[in-house]
Design an enzyme around this catalytic site. Structure first.
Site, mmCIF file in Angstrom:
data_model
loop_
_atom_site.group_PDB
_atom_site.id
_atom_site.type_symbol
_atom_site.label_atom_id
_atom_site.label_comp_id
_atom_site.label_asym_id
_atom_site.label_seq_id
_atom_site.Cartn_x
_atom_site.Cartn_y
_atom_site.Cartn_z
ATOM 1 N N PRO A 2 71.637 -25.581 47.414
ATOM 2 C CA PRO A 2 72.302 -24.731 48.571
ATOM 3 C C PRO A 2 71.355 -25.082 49.840
ATOM 4 O O PRO A 2 70.175 -24.542 49.695
ATOM 5 C CB PRO A 2 72.299 -23.299 48.165
ATOM 6 C CG PRO A 2 72.001 -23.050 46.686
ATOM 7 C CD PRO A 2 71.137 -24.265 46.389
ATOM 8 N N GLU A 3 71.836 -25.969 50.761
ATOM 9 C CA GLU A 3 71.208 -25.927 51.869
ATOM 10 C C GLU A 3 72.224 -25.130 53.003
ATOM 11 O O GLU A 3 73.101 -24.507 52.650
ATOM 12 C CB GLU A 3 71.048 -27.512 52.377
ATOM 13 C CG GLU A 3 70.065 -28.347 51.283
ATOM 14 C CD GLU A 3 70.067 -29.489 51.727
ATOM 15 O OE1 GLU A 3 70.232 -30.195 52.716
ATOM 16 O OE2 GLU A 3 69.853 -30.423 50.658
ATOM 17 N N LYS A 58 68.546 -21.141 55.424
ATOM 18 C CA LYS A 58 69.182 -21.247 53.893
ATOM 19 C C LYS A 58 69.506 -19.978 53.303
ATOM 20 O O LYS A 58 69.637 -19.539 52.288
ATOM 21 C CB LYS A 58 68.534 -21.929 52.949
ATOM 22 C CG LYS A 58 68.335 -23.635 53.667
ATOM 23 C CD LYS A 58 67.429 -24.331 52.668
ATOM 24 C CE LYS A 58 67.176 -25.469 53.274
ATOM 25 N NZ LYS A 58 65.833 -26.475 52.592
ATOM 26 N N ARG A 115 67.436 -21.243 37.391
ATOM 27 C CA ARG A 115 66.020 -21.573 37.287
ATOM 28 C C ARG A 115 65.065 -20.240 37.945
ATOM 29 O O ARG A 115 63.839 -20.337 37.863
ATOM 30 C CB ARG A 115 65.839 -22.866 38.131
ATOM 31 C CG ARG A 115 65.682 -24.006 37.240
ATOM 32 C CD ARG A 115 65.392 -25.385 37.909
ATOM 33 N NE ARG A 115 66.432 -26.270 38.009
ATOM 34 C CZ ARG A 115 66.487 -27.137 38.595
ATOM 35 N NH1 ARG A 115 65.521 -27.792 39.556
ATOM 36 N NH2 ARG A 115 67.338 -28.264 38.407
ATOM 37 N N ARG A 268 59.442 -35.404 48.354
ATOM 38 C CA ARG A 268 60.602 -35.379 47.936
ATOM 39 C C ARG A 268 61.238 -37.062 47.826
ATOM 40 O O ARG A 268 60.684 -37.812 48.413
ATOM 41 C CB ARG A 268 61.587 -34.631 49.137
ATOM 42 C CG ARG A 268 61.223 -33.381 49.322
ATOM 43 C CD ARG A 268 61.665 -32.345 48.333
ATOM 44 N NE ARG A 268 61.211 -31.120 48.643
ATOM 45 C CZ ARG A 268 59.960 -30.465 47.712
ATOM 46 N NH1 ARG A 268 59.595 -31.142 46.889
ATOM 47 N NH2 ARG A 268 59.666 -29.309 48.048
#
Length: 282
Positions: A2-3, A58, A115, A268
């Site tokens: 989710p951004e 976010k 997670r 990243r």
DNA sequence: ATTTGTCCCTGCGGGC
DNA sequence: TGCCCGCAGGGACAAA
């Protein structure tokens, strides 16, 4: 993951369902998910009405009504990688549920998170424990969809920091993650490891335009569903069908046919086209 | 001072 | 078929 567009979509779908309902009870399934702690969370939110659901960066934000003459409260949900917020249909259960808000009218809001990186935070409005006292919240930069182009130009600065690291830095601009950083850089023709200082003003404007276009289109498509993301109704988004860079390493560039490359920037995975996004003159 | 690496957590896919 | 390893990644934190 989710951004900004995914959280915006959740805020809209959740707001339509939950606005006006009272939080009757907090069911704690995973105590480490709630801040400042489960008892403090329950004490802060129970008995309040959800007045609106919004987003900052976010973070999913639930504004709660005043109680006993105080200034109100708010909940911030940080979904991190795999967090989900669902409106549960009657009798329905979810996997990996960490907390359930029982609302008036028999409605239930589930916070699930495979997670377990995500978290829910409760704050009183005003005073020393206001959300503004949360260092992470206070450090957030401007929203990319409402900030001015000249501010974006200025915030990239003239230093050696790589442009993708700056896009991912929530204090520079808030809400962009790995997916939309790669997509915007591809559309602007800027390689992820380009130093901000060597990006001329017109390229900065092109990047800003690309960021806004990508985020706006992603919101219109209800976000990107790679694996875990769903909106508050459990529906997937569709923007993953429009990816031109993210996850396309080794595949042909959709613009020129060149094989897409992968590098690591700011820890990243970053995908780019070596022809459309030429190497910076470092 | 900037920037990189590690950790958190779990499922999944690739390789053998 | 089954196991092992690495990867995914936002942000806190430690370290170079």
């Amino acid at each position: 993951m989710p951004e900004l567009p995914e959280v915006e979509t959740i805020a809209r779908t959740l707001g339509a369902e939950a606005t006006g309902r009272e939080i009757l009870r907090v069911e704690v399934r995973d105590p480490v998910a709630l801040f400042p702690d489960p008892a403090g969370f329950q004490a802060l939110v129970t008995g309040r009405r959800i007045e609106s659901v919004g987003r900052r960066a976010k973070l999913l934000l639930l504004d709660l009504s005043p109680l006993g003459g105080d200034g109100g409260a708010r909940i911030a949900v940080h979904l991190r990688m795999t967090g989900r917020v669902f409106v549960l249909a009657p009798g329905m259960e979810t996997d990996r549920t960490r907390a359930v808000l029982h609302l008036s009218g028999g409605q239930r809001l589930a916070f699930a998170d495979l997670r377990r990186f995500g978290s829910m935070h409760a704050f009183p409005v005003g005073g020393s424990a206001d959300i503004a006292s949360w260092p992470f919240y206070a450090s957030l930069g401007p929203e990319p969809l409402t900030m001015a182009a000249d501010e974006f130009r200025a915030r990239l600065g003239q230093g050696r920091a790589r442009v993708k690291a700056l896009l991912l830095d929530q204090s520079v601009v808030a809400g962009i993650g790995n997916i939309y950083a790669d997509e915007a850089l591809f559309r602007a023709g800027i390689r992820p490891d380009t130093s901000a200082g060597q990006i001329p003003p017109d390229k900065r404007d092109a990047l800003f335009t690309a960021i806004q276009a990508v985020l706006t289109q992603a919101i219109a498509e209800n976000g990107s569903s790679i694996r875990d993301y769903r909106d508050a109704h459990g529906h997937a988004g569709a923007f993953q069908n429009h990816f031109r860079a993210y996850g396309r390493g080794g595949q042909a560039c959709l613009a020129c046919g060149e094989t897409m490359c992968v590098m690591r920037v700011a820890g990243r995975t970053s995908t780019y086209c070596p022809r459309c996004q030429p190497a910076p003159k470092n």
